[in-house]
Scaffold this motif. Structure first.
Motif, PDB file in Angstrom:
ATOM      1  N   UNK A 244     -25.814 -60.971 -54.892  1.00 16.94           N
ATOM      2  CA  UNK A 244     -24.875 -61.620 -55.814  1.00 16.94           C
ATOM      3  C   UNK A 244     -25.502 -62.866 -56.413  1.00 16.94           C
ATOM      4  N   UNK A 245     -26.111 -63.677 -55.566  1.00 13.45           N
ATOM      5  CA  UNK A 245     -26.742 -64.911 -56.022  1.00 13.45           C
ATOM      6  C   UNK A 245     -27.858 -64.616 -57.026  1.00 13.45           C
TER       7      UNK A 245
ATOM      8  N   UNK B  29     -24.616 -55.035 -60.098  1.00 15.32           N
ATOM      9  CA  UNK B  29     -23.444 -55.847 -59.752  1.00 15.32           C
ATOM     10  C   UNK B  29     -22.856 -56.609 -60.932  1.00 15.32           C
ATOM     11  N   UNK B  30     -23.682 -57.371 -61.670  1.00 12.53           N
ATOM     12  CA  UNK B  30     -23.130 -58.093 -62.827  1.00 12.53           C
ATOM     13  C   UNK B  30     -22.566 -57.181 -63.902  1.00 12.53           C
TER      14      UNK B  30
ATOM     15  N   UNK C 291     -17.833 -62.418 -61.699  1.00 11.95           N
ATOM     16  CA  UNK C 291     -18.128 -61.005 -61.928  1.00 11.95           C
ATOM     17  C   UNK C 291     -19.233 -60.447 -61.039  1.00 11.95           C
ATOM     18  N   UNK C 292     -20.399 -61.127 -60.945  1.00  2.00           N
ATOM     19  CA  UNK C 292     -21.462 -60.589 -60.075  1.00  2.00           C
ATOM     20  C   UNK C 292     -21.040 -60.421 -58.630  1.00  2.00           C
ATOM     21  N   UNK C 293     -20.196 -61.314 -58.121  1.00  2.00           N
ATOM     22  CA  UNK C 293     -19.730 -61.195 -56.743  1.00  2.00           C
ATOM     23  C   UNK C 293     -18.835 -59.973 -56.583  1.00  2.00           C
ATOM     24  N   UNK C 294     -17.886 -59.801 -57.492  1.00  2.00           N
ATOM     25  CA  UNK C 294     -16.977 -58.659 -57.417  1.00  2.00           C
ATOM     26  C   UNK C 294     -17.759 -57.357 -57.538  1.00  2.00           C
ATOM     27  N   UNK C 295     -18.668 -57.299 -58.515  1.00  2.85           N
ATOM     28  CA  UNK C 295     -19.438 -56.075 -58.736  1.00  2.85           C
ATOM     29  C   UNK C 295     -20.339 -55.724 -57.569  1.00  2.85           C
ATOM     30  N   UNK C 296     -21.011 -56.720 -56.997  1.00  4.85           N
ATOM     31  CA  UNK C 296     -21.922 -56.451 -55.885  1.00  4.85           C
ATOM     32  C   UNK C 296     -21.159 -56.089 -54.624  1.00  4.85           C
ATOM     33  N   UNK C 297     -19.988 -56.686 -54.416  1.00  8.45           N
ATOM     34  CA  UNK C 297     -19.154 -56.324 -53.270  1.00  8.45           C
ATOM     35  C   UNK C 297     -18.729 -54.860 -53.326  1.00  8.45           C
ATOM     36  N   UNK C 298     -18.704 -54.289 -54.525  1.00  6.06           N
ATOM     37  CA  UNK C 298     -18.324 -52.887 -54.679  1.00  6.06           C
ATOM     38  C   UNK C 298     -19.549 -51.976 -54.618  1.00  6.06           C
TER      39      UNK C 298
END
Length: 343
Positions: free
Chosen positions: A46-47, A258-259, A269-276
């Motif tokens: 994510x980072x 992810x992004x 957005x990148x956090x939500x996408x990568x978590x999925x």
């Protein structure tokens, strides 16, 4: 009154996401080691994905070889720590500087000779592959045998950035929080508006006095330095560095998925996408290995990307924000109607 109502969803989003980070921090103390390790990788990608999201989502510059900067950061930390015993913090700083210089040089050479768009993206792939081949034959950095960090023993050390799995969980979570905050600040800053203007119409921005050539170099350099920090942390978490695993094309793909799914250029957005996407990748790989279906994770990635582009072209996070705004406006309109009835 209108301005106040428009600001409410944003404030609610901030409060909600801070609460989400608090929940993730609490989970770090109760989850089992497997989930801790998985979420740590999710946070690190994510980072790194946030750096790629800044470059494309705000600056409009497409990179498909972002593993180049990740590898520079990883090798900077590994070489200085393993060869010379220096704290990884020195490696992170050196990696940032080197990645910024490499990014600025690559961007200057590209944009100086009018290499833009997809051709610049192809150039980033070529640069990443060239670096991978060079590092594969460079004995000082371990070549194909790689570099290995000494096994951790003793208490956690923030100065040496060495610790157990939960230690790295909280370090990576803190990195994501800093990344989200930095992205939000950049989006609302003058620089963020300049980059978005350049992204939307470079010629018009140049006509208005924006020095687009320098700003394109700046956004590539900034993104590269950011990604190098993530690469250094990723090397510490993995405990080893190999050219193929840290600079390979697979890393670049994992960074951008992810992004794209979560929302380009957004803070969350990148956090939500990568978590999925990243847990889905691990799950599909496990299922594929169990039933003898190689490449099932790649099929899963493809289906998720197709669904995201088709159903939510702006990403999941913008859709969540827009839904929250619609609900808030509907609630405000309903309250207004009730007040008028009472009168």
């Amino acid at each position: 009154m209108q301005k106040k109502r428009d600001a409410l969803p944003d404030r609610g989003a901030v409060i909600g996401c801070l609460a989400a980070f608090a929940v993730l921090a609490m989970l770090g103390g109760v989850l089992n080691p497997h989930l801790i390790s998985l979420l740590t990788i999710v946070f690190l990608f994510t980072f790194i994905g946030q750096s790629w999201s800044i470059m494309l989502g705000l600056g409009g510059q497409l990179s498909i070889g972002h593993a180049l900067f990740v590898g520079i950061g990883a090798y900077s930390v590994a070489v200085l720590n393993i060869r010379y015993g220096l704290s990884p913090w020195f490696g992170l700083v050196v990696g940032m500087a080197l990645a910024a210089i490499v990014g600025a040089t690559l961007a200057w050479l590209s944009f100086r000779f009018e290499v833009r768009g997809i051709y610049f993206a192809l150039l980033t792939i070529a640069a990443a592959e060239f670096a991978r081949v060079v590092f594969s034959g460079w004995e000082f950095v371990g070549a194909m045998e790689g570099l290995f960090f000494p096994a951790h023993s003793g208490p956690n050390s923030f100065w040496m950035l060495r610790g157990d799995a939960r230690f790295y969980y909280f370090v990576s979570l803190a990195a994501v929080l800093l990344g989200v905050s930095a992205t939000a600040l950049i989006r609302q800053s003058f620089l963020g508006y300049v980059w978005r203007a350049m992204r939307d119409d470079e010629d018009a921005s140049r006509a208005l006095g924006v020095r687009t050539f320098l700003h394109k170099i700046l956004v590539v350099s900034f993104s590269g330095a950011w990604a190098a920090i993530g690469g250094g942390l990723l090397a510490l978490v993995q405990g080893s560095v190999f050219p193929d695993s840290i600079m390979g094309m697979g890393i670049s793909v994992d960074i951008l998925v992810g992004p794209i799914v979560g929302g380009l250029g957004t803070a969350f957005g990148p956090l939500i996408g990568t978590l999925i996407t990243l847990p889905l990748d691990h799950l599909a790989s496990a299922i594929g290995n169990k039933f003898g279906i190689p490449g099932l994770n790649n099929v899963g990635y493809g289906l998720v990307l197709i669904a995201a582009v088709w159903l939510l072209p702006d990403g999941i996070w913008p859709a969540i924000v827009n839904s929250a705004k619609s609900i808030t406006r509907f609630s405000w309109f309903g309250n207004l109607q009730m007040e008028q009835v009472k009168k």
